[in-house]
Design an enzyme around this catalytic site. Structure first.
Site, PDB file in Angstrom:
ATOM      1  NE  ARG A  87      -2.388  -1.375   3.472  1.00  0.00           N
ATOM      2  CZ  ARG A  87      -1.823  -0.655   4.425  1.00  0.00           C
ATOM      3  NH1 ARG A  87      -1.851   0.670   4.362  1.00  0.00           N
ATOM      4  NH2 ARG A  87      -1.241  -1.237   5.445  1.00  0.00           N
TER       5      ARG A  87
ATOM      6  CE1 TYR B 284       0.238  -5.958  -1.858  1.00  0.00           C
ATOM      7  CE2 TYR B 284      -0.890  -4.005  -1.052  1.00  0.00           C
ATOM      8  CZ  TYR B 284      -0.364  -5.258  -0.820  1.00  0.00           C
ATOM      9  OH  TYR B 284      -0.452  -5.816   0.417  1.00  0.00           O
ATOM     10  N   GLY B 285      -2.827  -5.373  -4.123  1.00  0.00           N
ATOM     11  CA  GLY B 285      -4.024  -5.657  -3.324  1.00  0.00           C
ATOM     12  C   GLY B 285      -4.734  -4.461  -2.728  1.00  0.00           C
ATOM     13  N   GLY B 286      -4.161  -3.933  -1.662  1.00  0.00           N
ATOM     14  CA  GLY B 286      -4.837  -2.872  -0.927  1.00  0.00           C
ATOM     15  C   GLY B 286      -5.076  -1.611  -1.739  1.00  0.00           C
TER      16      GLY B 286
ATOM     17  CE  LYS C 211      -7.167  -3.917   4.946  1.00  0.00           C
ATOM     18  NZ  LYS C 211      -5.853  -4.175   5.426  1.00  0.00           N
TER      19      LYS C 211
ATOM     20  CG  HIS D 162      -7.066  -3.295  10.034  1.00  0.00           C
ATOM     21  ND1 HIS D 162      -5.746  -2.918  10.195  1.00  0.00           N
ATOM     22  CD2 HIS D 162      -7.054  -4.257   9.067  1.00  0.00           C
ATOM     23  CE1 HIS D 162      -4.982  -3.611   9.362  1.00  0.00           C
ATOM     24  NE2 HIS D 162      -5.741  -4.434   8.672  1.00  0.00           N
TER      25      HIS D 162
ATOM     26  CB  SER E  95      -0.723  -3.894   7.941  1.00  0.00           C
ATOM     27  OG  SER E  95      -1.858  -3.096   7.664  1.00  0.00           O
TER      28      SER E  95
ATOM     29  CB  CYS F 253       0.620  -6.786  13.875  1.00  0.00           C
ATOM     30  SG  CYS F 253       1.835  -5.513  13.501  1.00  0.00           S
TER      31      CYS F 253
ATOM     32  CE  LYS G 162      -5.689  -7.279  10.588  1.00  0.00           C
ATOM     33  NZ  LYS G 162      -4.310  -6.761  10.571  1.00  0.00           N
TER      34      LYS G 162
ATOM     35  CG  ASP H  79      -7.552  -7.368   6.651  1.00  0.00           C
ATOM     36  OD1 ASP H  79      -6.571  -7.140   7.392  1.00  0.00           O
ATOM     37  OD2 ASP H  79      -7.829  -6.667   5.659  1.00  0.00           O
TER      38      ASP H  79
ATOM     39  NE  ARG I 215      -0.241  -8.691   2.366  1.00  0.00           N
ATOM     40  CZ  ARG I 215      -0.761  -8.335   3.538  1.00  0.00           C
ATOM     41  NH1 ARG I 215      -1.884  -8.884   3.955  1.00  0.00           N
ATOM     42  NH2 ARG I 215      -0.166  -7.450   4.296  1.00  0.00           N
TER      43      ARG I 215
ATOM     44  NE  ARG J 102       5.069  -7.160  13.469  1.00  0.00           N
ATOM     45  CZ  ARG J 102       5.536  -8.373  13.265  1.00  0.00           C
ATOM     46  NH1 ARG J 102       6.692  -8.740  13.774  1.00  0.00           N
ATOM     47  NH2 ARG J 102       4.857  -9.245  12.547  1.00  0.00           N
TER      48      ARG J 102
ATOM     49  CG  PHE K 213       2.833 -18.506  15.908  1.00  0.00           C
ATOM     50  CD1 PHE K 213       2.347 -17.836  14.792  1.00  0.00           C
ATOM     51  CD2 PHE K 213       4.165 -18.300  16.267  1.00  0.00           C
ATOM     52  CE1 PHE K 213       3.170 -16.998  14.034  1.00  0.00           C
ATOM     53  CE2 PHE K 213       4.990 -17.464  15.510  1.00  0.00           C
ATOM     54  CZ  PHE K 213       4.481 -16.825  14.394  1.00  0.00           C
TER      55      PHE K 213
ATOM     56  CG  ASN L 255      -0.585 -15.868  20.654  1.00  0.00           C
ATOM     57  OD1 ASN L 255       0.333 -15.700  21.471  1.00  0.00           O
ATOM     58  ND2 ASN L 255      -0.477 -15.519  19.383  1.00  0.00           N
TER      59      ASN L 255
HETATM   60  P1  GTP Z   1      -2.623  -7.845   7.358  1.00  0.00           P
HETATM   61  O1  GTP Z   1      -3.163  -8.863   6.413  1.00  0.00           O
HETATM   62  O2  GTP Z   1      -1.468  -7.074   6.773  1.00  0.00           O
HETATM   63  O3  GTP Z   1      -3.641  -6.917   7.912  1.00  0.00           O
HETATM   64  O4  GTP Z   1      -1.875  -8.610   8.552  1.00  0.00           O
HETATM   65  P2  GTP Z   1      -2.259  -9.647   9.715  1.00  0.00           P
HETATM   66  O5  GTP Z   1      -2.458  -8.872  10.971  1.00  0.00           O
HETATM   67  O6  GTP Z   1      -3.341 -10.572   9.306  1.00  0.00           O
HETATM   68  O7  GTP Z   1      -0.880 -10.413   9.881  1.00  0.00           O
HETATM   69  P3  GTP Z   1      -0.516 -11.964   9.914  1.00  0.00           P
HETATM   70  O8  GTP Z   1      -1.383 -12.787  10.818  1.00  0.00           O
HETATM   71  O9  GTP Z   1      -0.444 -12.445   8.520  1.00  0.00           O
HETATM   72  O10 GTP Z   1       0.947 -11.920  10.552  1.00  0.00           O
HETATM   73  C1  GTP Z   1       2.021 -11.316   9.961  1.00  0.00           C
HETATM   74  C2  GTP Z   1       3.319 -11.800  10.535  1.00  0.00           C
HETATM   75  O11 GTP Z   1       3.296 -11.854  11.960  1.00  0.00           O
HETATM   76  C3  GTP Z   1       3.683 -13.207  10.052  1.00  0.00           C
HETATM   77  O12 GTP Z   1       5.008 -13.196   9.600  1.00  0.00           O
HETATM   78  C4  GTP Z   1       3.525 -14.058  11.270  1.00  0.00           C
HETATM   79  O13 GTP Z   1       4.395 -15.144  11.249  1.00  0.00           O
HETATM   80  C5  GTP Z   1       3.803 -13.096  12.425  1.00  0.00           C
HETATM   81  N1  GTP Z   1       3.063 -13.499  13.653  1.00  0.00           N
HETATM   82  C6  GTP Z   1       1.743 -13.733  13.752  1.00  0.00           C
HETATM   83  N2  GTP Z   1       1.404 -14.134  15.008  1.00  0.00           N
HETATM   84  C7  GTP Z   1       2.549 -14.130  15.723  1.00  0.00           C
HETATM   85  C8  GTP Z   1       2.856 -14.429  17.086  1.00  0.00           C
HETATM   86  O14 GTP Z   1       2.004 -14.795  17.896  1.00  0.00           O
HETATM   87  N3  GTP Z   1       4.165 -14.296  17.463  1.00  0.00           N
HETATM   88  C9  GTP Z   1       5.128 -13.893  16.594  1.00  0.00           C
HETATM   89  N4  GTP Z   1       6.375 -13.791  17.043  1.00  0.00           N
HETATM   90  N5  GTP Z   1       4.885 -13.613  15.296  1.00  0.00           N
HETATM   91  C10 GTP Z   1       3.609 -13.713  14.864  1.00  0.00           C
HETATM   92  C1  SPV Z   2      -2.995  -4.672   5.187  1.00  0.00           C
HETATM   93  O1  SPV Z   2      -1.992  -4.094   4.734  1.00  0.00           O
HETATM   94  O2  SPV Z   2      -3.482  -4.384   6.298  1.00  0.00           O
HETATM   95  C2  SPV Z   2      -3.635  -5.775   4.429  1.00  0.00           C
HETATM   96  C3  SPV Z   2      -3.215  -5.985   3.049  1.00  0.00           C
HETATM   97  O3  SPV Z   2      -4.509  -6.428   4.942  1.00  0.00           O
HETATM   98  S1  SPV Z   2      -3.947  -4.828   1.953  1.00  0.00           S
HETATM   99  O4  SPV Z   2      -5.249  -5.331   1.560  1.00  0.00           O
HETATM  100  O5  SPV Z   2      -3.061  -4.757   0.811  1.00  0.00           O
HETATM  101  O6  SPV Z   2      -4.089  -3.545   2.593  1.00  0.00           O
HETATM  102 MN    MN Z   3      -5.089  -5.629   6.930  1.00  0.00          MN
END
Ligand code: GTP
Ligand code: SPV
Ligand code: MN
Length: 615
Positions: free
Chosen positions: A90, A229-231, A238, A258, A281, A283, A285, A306, A398, A429, A523, A526
């Site tokens: 984005r 790109y996606g977003g 978004k 979000h 993003s 982090c 989800k 998301d 992605r 984070r 992971f 949690n």
């Molecule tokens: P968007 O799609 O961008 O909104 O992101 P999201 O919040 O869905 O992120 P996602 O779950 O894909 O996590 C992104 C990164 O965080 C990955 O590389 C995961 O491996 C890492 N991650 C997720 N959960 C944990 C956790 O509990 N601990 C750690 N250390 N890393 C994590």
């Molecule tokens: C984010 O960046 O929070 C995403 C991917 O979920 S995008 O749809 O590209 O914004």
């Molecule tokens: Mn997102």
């Protein structure tokens, strides 16, 4: 199959629609005609979201070299797309909120007056689809006819966007049928900004160096230019479901967030709970939405990863839906050990963007397997070996996959009215300061916690990875109006919900020790934190009150089987008043950016937090 209309001479588009997605709504026909006249595509295709249409578009893209089919035995129905190397995330500095008044966009958004932006965009969109097909993509966010559902149309010249929209939304005739004269729907227009001259050969990923992601909240429009790109290009996501929908929600008394959404069942007594969580993003989800508990007694089912739309129901509780129909998830870090549910979901019918290609015609990315393949084609199409010294997959690569392939999908995803929320989590984070989990002291305190979240930047947006920034409610790049007014809207929601309001928690999976290692295994583990949260919600544990909220009391966090973490607990839950007071300084500075618009309740929360820290 969608019908093709050649834009020539006398007949209108409406006259030429004879099969596929059709509408008699003159407002839609007029709008589509206007956009076609402006952008001058070679042809117009009304998409119906059918398998036949998917098969034809994917075949065309494979033929043109813009999609790589994966091995049918390993990843049936799946494809790899490689973006232009400059179009991978984005673009927040090219994202604009074009409200009539600048103050309504607020200090966290780029603003342009709507007329000025229209004047700026007009010459860019004029003829921007020349040599290309213009696709008309009707879609529903949420089940058609649902209580919280909204409808929209995306016009795009990107077949890649069309394929992704088919996965991410309920796309096709049913959505178009819901768009009747006089009804509310969102108009979105997307062009990659790369018209083709007669005879000019196309590139695999057309885009333009100049990018505009623009939102007109008062007229419910999105205009996106220059990026595939996606977003930036899947405008349901978004642009509509967060930026435009947040404004609709403010006006109509609901919330567009979000957030992931999940269902928890206490298997001993079959009691169910629903939880949403806002993390910035990349982090966590998607990972939490697909949680596989490592402790007994809980079943976790996925509803969304998301975006969640939240609306008070007739019984006074807060109900939530996932308006999407697929996942656009981060690939790196997704593997059997971290997210086995995602790995199972990705068995087929998936579009991968910017991951690496194996010699067997499968995909790979960092973290997919412990063993690293000896040879790959990297995300830019170059040969790669483990000693190449660069990642094989882009850090923001992605997957796009239908949600219905999730083995843990809750039936509630299909429901018309959403699920009642018991708890809301805010996270980010944070290597320091923020404890593993803390319950807020009240709804108002919870809104303060959400409003002041900061998080280290990830690869999901252009910019410097790791830089700490404020990301209130994980909505910094997604709130379509003044962020301070948004906080006020959350406070109002609390008033309205009263005793029915979900409980609010702050979590942080990312705290690090002095050696730079994560203190918490994260992971699946949690689930231990979620377990404590639900036991707090249901009044089974007391916790202990601290200056920043209620933390698990001694022995309340289930560590059976991971006793080694015991030694990290002090550090995981340490609250250093001096660093928290320093954060309060920064919070005051941050609030200062919004001036008088910051709700007094939040300034009061800041004063109270300082008081508790000083005590
Ligand atoms: P968007 O799609 O961008 O909104 O992101 P999201 O919040 O869905 O992120 P996602 O779950 O894909 O996590 C992104 C990164 O965080 C990955 O590389 C995961 O491996 C890492 N991650 C997720 N959960 C944990 C956790 O509990 N601990 C750690 N250390 N890393 C994590
Ligand atoms: C984010 O960046 O929070 C995403 C991917 O979920 S995008 O749809 O590209 O914004
Ligand atoms: Mn997102």
């Amino acid at each position: 199959m969608g019908s093709t209309t050649t834009l020539e001479a006398d007949a209108t588009i409406a006259d030429k629609v004879s099969e596929g997605a059709t509408t008699t709504n003159p407002e839609v026909v007029k709008w589509v005609t206007e956009i076609a006249e402006l952008t001058q595509p070679d042809q117009v295709l009304w998409c119906d979201g059918s398998q036949t249409e998917w098969d034809r578009i994917t075949a065309e893209m494979v033929e043109e070299g813009s999609l790589i089919p994966l091995d049918k035995n390993r990843r049936p129905g799946s494809f790899l797309a490689r973006s232009h190397p400059g179009d991978v995330a984005r673009v927040e500095d090219r994202t604009f909120i074009c409200s009539e008044n600048e103050a309504d966009a607020g200090p966290t958004n780029n603003w342009r007056a709507p007329d000025d932006m229209r004047a700026e965009l007009e010459p860019l969109f004029a003829g921007s689809m020349r040599g290309r097909t213009m696709y008309v993509v009707p879609f529903s966010m949420g089940p058609v006819g649902g209580a919280i559902t909204q409808l929209g149309i995306e016009i795009t010249d990107s077949p890649y966007a069309v394929l992704n929209m088919r996965i991410m939304t309920r796309m096709g005739q049913a959505a178009l049928d819901g768009i009747v004269p006089g009804s509310e729907w969102v108009r979105t227009v997307h062009s990659v900004g790369a018209p083709l001259e007669p005879g000019q050969e196309d590139v695999a990923w057309p885009c333009n160096d100049l990018k505009y992601i623009t939102h007109f909240p008062e007229t419910l429009e999105v205009w996106s230019y220059g990026s595939g790109y996606g977003g930036n290009a899947l405008l349901s996501k978004k642009c509509f479901a967060l930026r435009i929908a947040s404004v609709m929600g403010r006006n109509e008394g609901w919330l567009a967030e979000h957030m992931l959404l999940l269902k928890l069942t206490d298997t001993a007594n079959h009691k169910t709970y629903h939880l949403s969580a806002a993390f910035p993003s990349a982090c966590g989800k998607t990972n939490l939405a697909m949680l596989q508990p490592t402790i007994p007694g809980w079943k976790v089912e996925t509803i969304g990863d998301d975006i969640a739309w939240l609306r008070p129901g007739p019984d006074g509780r807060l109900y939530a839906i996932n308006p999407e129909a697929g996942f656009f998830g981060v690939a790196p870090g997704t593997g059997e050990s971290t997210n086995p549910v995602a790995m199972e979901t990705l068995w087929g019918n998936t579009i991968y963007t910017n991951v690496a290609l194996t010699d067997e015609g499968d995909v790979w990315w960092e973290g997919k397997t412990d063993e690293v393949p000896e040879h790959l084609i990297d995300w830019q199409g170059n040969d790669w070996t483990p000693d190449s010294g660069r990642p094989a997959a882009h850090p923001n690569s992605r997957f796009t996959v239908p949600i219905q392939q999730t083995p843990t999908l809750a039936d509630d995803w299909y429901g018309q009215d959403g699920v009642p929320l018991d708890a809301i989590l805010f996270g980010g984070r944070r290597a320091t300061n923020v404890p593993l989990v803390a319950q807020s002291l009240s709804w108002q305190h919870g809104v303060f916690v959400g409003a002041t979240i900061s998080s280290e930047k990830t690869a999901a947006q252009e910019g410097t990875v790791g830089e700490l920034r404020r990301d209130p409610f994980a909505m910094l790049p997604f709130c379509g109006y003044n962020m301070a007014d948004y906080w006020g809207h959350w406070l109002d929601m609390g008033e309205r919900l009263g005793e029915h309001a979900p409980k609010i928690f702050q979590v942080n999976w990312f705290r690090k020790g002095a050696d730079g290692r994560y203190l918490w295994p994260g992971f699946g583990e949690n689930s231990r934190v979620i377990d404590w949260i639900i036991r707090r919600v249901s009044g089974q544990v007391e916790g202990r009150e601290t200056a920043v909220g209620v933390l698990p009391a001694e022995g309340e966090l289930n560590l059976d089987g991971i006793e080694e973490v015991e030694t990290e607990l002090d550090e995981l839950f340490a609250i250093d008043p001096a660093s928290w007071l320093a954060e309060c300084e920064l919070t005051e500075e941050f609030f200062g950016r919004f001036g008088e618009r910051v709700p007094t309740a939040l300034r009061a929360e800041l004063a109270e937090l300082r008081g508790r820290l000083d005590a």
